[in-house]
Design a protein around this motif. Structure first.
Motif, mmCIF file in Angstrom:
data_model
loop_
_atom_site.group_PDB
_atom_site.id
_atom_site.type_symbol
_atom_site.label_atom_id
_atom_site.label_comp_id
_atom_site.label_asym_id
_atom_site.label_seq_id
_atom_site.Cartn_x
_atom_site.Cartn_y
_atom_site.Cartn_z
ATOM 1 N N VAL A 109 44.923 -41.602 -135.597
ATOM 2 C CA VAL A 109 44.730 -40.371 -134.827
ATOM 3 C C VAL A 109 44.153 -40.764 -133.479
ATOM 4 O O VAL A 109 43.261 -41.606 -133.411
ATOM 5 C CB VAL A 109 43.740 -39.412 -135.524
ATOM 6 N N GLY A 150 36.293 -37.922 -132.360
ATOM 7 C CA GLY A 150 36.168 -39.381 -132.285
ATOM 8 C C GLY A 150 34.717 -39.817 -132.138
ATOM 9 O O GLY A 150 34.278 -40.782 -132.752
ATOM 10 N N LEU A 151 33.951 -39.082 -131.351
ATOM 11 C CA LEU A 151 32.542 -39.443 -131.135
ATOM 12 C C LEU A 151 31.709 -39.113 -132.372
ATOM 13 O O LEU A 151 30.927 -39.934 -132.849
ATOM 14 C CB LEU A 151 31.990 -38.695 -129.915
ATOM 15 N N VAL A 196 40.719 -35.302 -139.457
ATOM 16 C CA VAL A 196 39.896 -34.107 -139.247
ATOM 17 C C VAL A 196 40.720 -33.129 -138.422
ATOM 18 O O VAL A 196 41.255 -33.484 -137.368
ATOM 19 C CB VAL A 196 38.578 -34.463 -138.527
ATOM 20 N N TRP A 206 28.399 -39.732 -117.157
ATOM 21 C CA TRP A 206 28.330 -41.096 -117.685
ATOM 22 C C TRP A 206 29.536 -41.939 -117.297
ATOM 23 O O TRP A 206 29.430 -43.070 -116.908
ATOM 24 C CB TRP A 206 28.195 -40.978 -119.193
ATOM 25 N N ILE A 221 25.879 -41.050 -129.588
ATOM 26 C CA ILE A 221 24.568 -40.932 -128.951
ATOM 27 C C ILE A 221 24.706 -39.980 -127.779
ATOM 28 O O ILE A 221 25.589 -40.149 -126.936
ATOM 29 C CB ILE A 221 24.070 -42.308 -128.467
ATOM 30 N N GLY A 225 36.513 -37.979 -126.988
ATOM 31 C CA GLY A 225 36.883 -36.950 -127.948
ATOM 32 C C GLY A 225 35.686 -36.460 -128.763
ATOM 33 O O GLY A 225 34.781 -37.235 -129.066
ATOM 34 N N GLY A 280 28.136 -38.141 -123.106
ATOM 35 C CA GLY A 280 27.936 -38.062 -121.667
ATOM 36 C C GLY A 280 29.254 -38.069 -120.915
ATOM 37 O O GLY A 280 29.335 -37.590 -119.787
ATOM 38 N N ASN A 282 42.164 -39.207 -130.283
ATOM 39 C CA ASN A 282 41.477 -38.039 -129.738
ATOM 40 C C ASN A 282 41.268 -38.323 -128.245
ATOM 41 O O ASN A 282 42.189 -38.165 -127.446
ATOM 42 C CB ASN A 282 40.179 -37.828 -130.518
ATOM 43 N N GLY A 283 40.086 -38.797 -127.853
ATOM 44 C CA GLY A 283 39.889 -39.126 -126.432
ATOM 45 C C GLY A 283 40.445 -40.500 -126.075
ATOM 46 O O GLY A 283 40.535 -40.854 -124.904
ATOM 47 N N GLY A 284 40.789 -41.307 -127.081
ATOM 48 C CA GLY A 284 41.363 -42.640 -126.837
ATOM 49 C C GLY A 284 40.362 -43.657 -126.308
ATOM 50 O O GLY A 284 40.739 -44.686 -125.768
ATOM 51 N N HIS A 285 39.042 -43.400 -126.474
ATOM 52 C CA HIS A 285 38.029 -44.284 -125.882
ATOM 53 C C HIS A 285 37.560 -45.401 -126.804
ATOM 54 O O HIS A 285 36.709 -46.192 -126.409
ATOM 55 C CB HIS A 285 36.811 -43.471 -125.425
ATOM 56 N N ASN A 286 38.046 -45.462 -128.032
ATOM 57 C CA ASN A 286 37.626 -46.575 -128.888
ATOM 58 C C ASN A 286 38.026 -47.877 -128.194
ATOM 59 O O ASN A 286 39.203 -48.076 -127.880
ATOM 60 C CB ASN A 286 38.287 -46.468 -130.268
HETATM 61 C C1 LIG Z 1 33.592 -44.578 -120.908
HETATM 62 C C2 LIG Z 1 33.013 -44.423 -122.283
HETATM 63 C C3 LIG Z 1 31.917 -43.575 -122.469
HETATM 64 C C4 LIG Z 1 31.332 -43.440 -123.731
HETATM 65 N N1 LIG Z 1 30.238 -42.620 -123.874
HETATM 66 C C5 LIG Z 1 29.617 -42.551 -125.072
HETATM 67 C C6 LIG Z 1 28.426 -41.745 -125.268
HETATM 68 O O1 LIG Z 1 27.945 -41.064 -124.366
HETATM 69 N N2 LIG Z 1 27.851 -41.778 -126.493
HETATM 70 C C7 LIG Z 1 28.359 -42.534 -127.518
HETATM 71 O O2 LIG Z 1 27.799 -42.531 -128.604
HETATM 72 N N3 LIG Z 1 29.489 -43.257 -127.372
HETATM 73 C C8 LIG Z 1 30.110 -43.296 -126.188
HETATM 74 N N4 LIG Z 1 31.234 -44.075 -126.050
HETATM 75 C C9 LIG Z 1 31.822 -44.708 -127.249
HETATM 76 C C10 LIG Z 1 32.843 -43.677 -127.810
HETATM 77 O O3 LIG Z 1 32.155 -42.486 -128.021
HETATM 78 C C11 LIG Z 1 33.423 -44.073 -129.139
HETATM 79 O O4 LIG Z 1 34.258 -45.167 -128.925
HETATM 80 C C12 LIG Z 1 34.205 -42.888 -129.750
HETATM 81 O O5 LIG Z 1 34.557 -43.222 -131.056
HETATM 82 C C13 LIG Z 1 35.428 -42.544 -128.919
HETATM 83 O O6 LIG Z 1 36.021 -41.354 -129.392
HETATM 84 P P1 LIG Z 1 37.442 -40.896 -128.791
HETATM 85 O O7 LIG Z 1 37.888 -39.710 -129.539
HETATM 86 O O8 LIG Z 1 37.386 -40.796 -127.313
HETATM 87 O O9 LIG Z 1 38.336 -42.171 -129.106
HETATM 88 P P2 LIG Z 1 39.578 -42.423 -130.049
HETATM 89 O O10 LIG Z 1 39.882 -43.864 -129.794
HETATM 90 O O11 LIG Z 1 40.642 -41.427 -129.816
HETATM 91 O O12 LIG Z 1 38.987 -42.204 -131.503
HETATM 92 C C14 LIG Z 1 37.995 -43.057 -132.053
HETATM 93 C C15 LIG Z 1 38.285 -43.303 -133.544
HETATM 94 O O13 LIG Z 1 38.222 -42.063 -134.251
HETATM 95 C C16 LIG Z 1 39.483 -41.801 -134.881
HETATM 96 N N5 LIG Z 1 39.753 -40.369 -134.771
HETATM 97 C C17 LIG Z 1 39.753 -39.611 -133.640
HETATM 98 N N6 LIG Z 1 40.008 -38.327 -133.924
HETATM 99 C C18 LIG Z 1 40.190 -38.262 -135.262
HETATM 100 C C19 LIG Z 1 40.492 -37.190 -136.165
HETATM 101 N N7 LIG Z 1 40.665 -35.926 -135.753
HETATM 102 N N8 LIG Z 1 40.618 -37.485 -137.481
HETATM 103 C C20 LIG Z 1 40.452 -38.766 -137.927
HETATM 104 N N9 LIG Z 1 40.169 -39.806 -137.124
HETATM 105 C C21 LIG Z 1 40.031 -39.568 -135.808
HETATM 106 C C22 LIG Z 1 40.503 -42.635 -134.121
HETATM 107 O O14 LIG Z 1 41.628 -42.938 -134.929
HETATM 108 C C23 LIG Z 1 39.692 -43.872 -133.766
HETATM 109 O O15 LIG Z 1 39.643 -44.755 -134.861
HETATM 110 C C24 LIG Z 1 31.865 -44.182 -124.825
HETATM 111 C C25 LIG Z 1 32.975 -45.021 -124.650
HETATM 112 C C26 LIG Z 1 33.551 -45.142 -123.392
HETATM 113 C C27 LIG Z 1 34.737 -46.063 -123.223
#
Ligand SMILES: Cc1cc2nc3c(=O)[nH]c(=O)nc-3n(C[C@H](O)[C@H](O)[C@H](O)COP(=O)(O)OP(=O)(O)OC[C@H]3O[C@@H](n4cnc5c(N)ncnc54)[C@H](O)[C@@H]3O)c2cc1C
Length: 327
Positions: free
Chosen positions: A71, A144-145, A202, A312, A151, A141, A136, A73-77
């Motif tokens: 999945v 995802g967070l 989710v 952030w 945090i 997402g 921040g 979400n925000g793609g930030h992993n």
């Molecule tokens: C620029 C930047 C800023 C950040 N700021 C913070 C911060 O302020 N605080 C903090 O704690 N972390 C922070 N992070 C770390 C980030 O929050 C984690 O990497 C988070 O998991 C990213 O979520 P995402 O949805 O954007 O990423 P994604 O890569 O889309 O998702 C993260 C993981 O969750 C899974 N996932 C997403 N949605 C679902 C769903 N609906 N059901 C099941 N699985 C799902 C994905 O498959 C993947 O394994 C930051 C990272 C970056 C690069």
């Protein structure tokens, strides 16, 4: 066209399957925050279901075709786990509506579609007098967070972002839908403590909201950047500032003070949950602003450049929309 792609297309009516590998538009859909990994982790197909039944059909087809599912979400992993190499990547971006419920039995709540990012939540909360314990960066997402700990600016006071989730709607890989019940549910705990994406998809979540104090909060983000690495001379100063900030936070739990030391930058952000007057008074008493000024002066003397980003990760929706003021 790959036969699994054809099967997916018949299971999820247009515009469900957005693009399969090799098709026009695939490259602009199969994206990650960490662009270096995009090609290496390219999936077979990107699918954007717009209903729960479409999501179930995707999971069923993927299972029958033995395709791995991820999945996005925000793609930030950072390691690109949002894309499933050679498999199916589900993007829930068509399910990102947010509803604020003020009189829920648990207090004010945000009902969030799992495609939402934090910027959507802050946008929805604008002017509501409520705030969420969130990330921040507005492009990260929500799901995802939450599922990876999380945090927030307010974590010192309110706990991890995952602690704010009241319940999840989860779709297991076999298509069964589960609602986690109550704050003590074992499934809810597993989802919000790192196990999230390994259990299922989710589809929606309910977040606890908090009343914002009258007069708003104080938020500040300062980024000091160097052309090369952060000079060694800055490290003891950063450590001392961090220690003093932790002490200030212990004295007044309204403060969240974070100092992040990267290779070429130091980011300082502070957040105070109190009225503007309280923040100013407490900040002066506890030396928060003086420390920031001294640290900034020392950094500038070593050739750093100063930036005051809106959030952030810069750009996008700002915390100001959440009723949080920047100083
Ligand atoms: C620029 C930047 C800023 C950040 N700021 C913070 C911060 O302020 N605080 C903090 O704690 N972390 C922070 N992070 C770390 C980030 O929050 C984690 O990497 C988070 O998991 C990213 O979520 P995402 O949805 O954007 O990423 P994604 O890569 O889309 O998702 C993260 C993981 O969750 C899974 N996932 C997403 N949605 C679902 C769903 N609906 N059901 C099941 N699985 C799902 C994905 O498959 C993947 O394994 C930051 C990272 C970056 C690069």
């Amino acid at each position: 066209m790959h036969h699994s792609c054809r099967t997916l297309r018949s299971a999820v009516p247009p515009p469900g399957v957005v693009a399969c590998i090799g098709e026009p538009g695939f490259a602009s859909e199969a994206t990650l925050f960490n662009r270096n990994l995009q090609d290496e982790r390219a999936p077979l197909a990107i699918v954007k279901p717009s209903s729960l039944s479409q999501l179930q059909a995707v999971l069923e087809t993927a299972r029958a075709s033995k395709l791995r599912v991820s999945v996005r979400n925000g793609g930030h992993n950072p390691s690109g786990r949002a894309l499933s190499k050679g498999g199916v990547t589900i993007d829930l971006g068509r399910h990102r509506a947010i509803r604020i419920v003020r009189n829920d039995a648990s207090g004010p709540v945000a009902e969030v579609g799992a495609g939402a990012v934090w910027g959507d939540v802050y946008e929805a909360l604008g002017g509501s007098g409520l705030y969420a314990v969130g990330g921040g960066c507005p492009m990260v997402g929500v799901a995802g967070l939450v599922m990876n700990g999380g945090i927030a600016f307010t974590s010192r006071k309110r706990g991890l972002v995952g602690d704010s989730v009241l319940s999840f709607t989860l779709v297991f890989p076999n298509g069964t839908v589960a609602e986690t019940e109550g704050g003590r549910s074992a499934l809810r705990s597993a989802l919000s403590a790192g196990g999230g994406s390994t259990l299922g998809v989710v589809w929606a979540l309910r977040l606890r909201l908090w009343p914002a104090p009258e007069g708003g909060h104080g938020v500040g983000v300062v980024r000091l950047g160097w052309k090369g690495r952060v000079p060694m001379s800055m490290l003891p100063l950063a450590a001392a500032a961090m220690d003093a900030n932790v002490a200030a936070t212990d004295d007044d739990e309204g403060w969240s003070l974070n100092l992040v030391v990267g290779r070429e930058y130091v980011v300082w952000h502070h957040f105070h949950e109190g009225s503007a007057e309280e923040s100013r008074a407490s900040g002066s008493r506890r030396g928060v602003f003086g420390r920031l000024a001294n640290f900034t002066r020392a950094a500038l003397a070593t050739g750093a450049s100063l930036a005051v980003p809106r959030s952030w990760c810069g750009g996008g929706a700002s915390r100001a929309r959440q009723g949080l003021r920047r100083r």
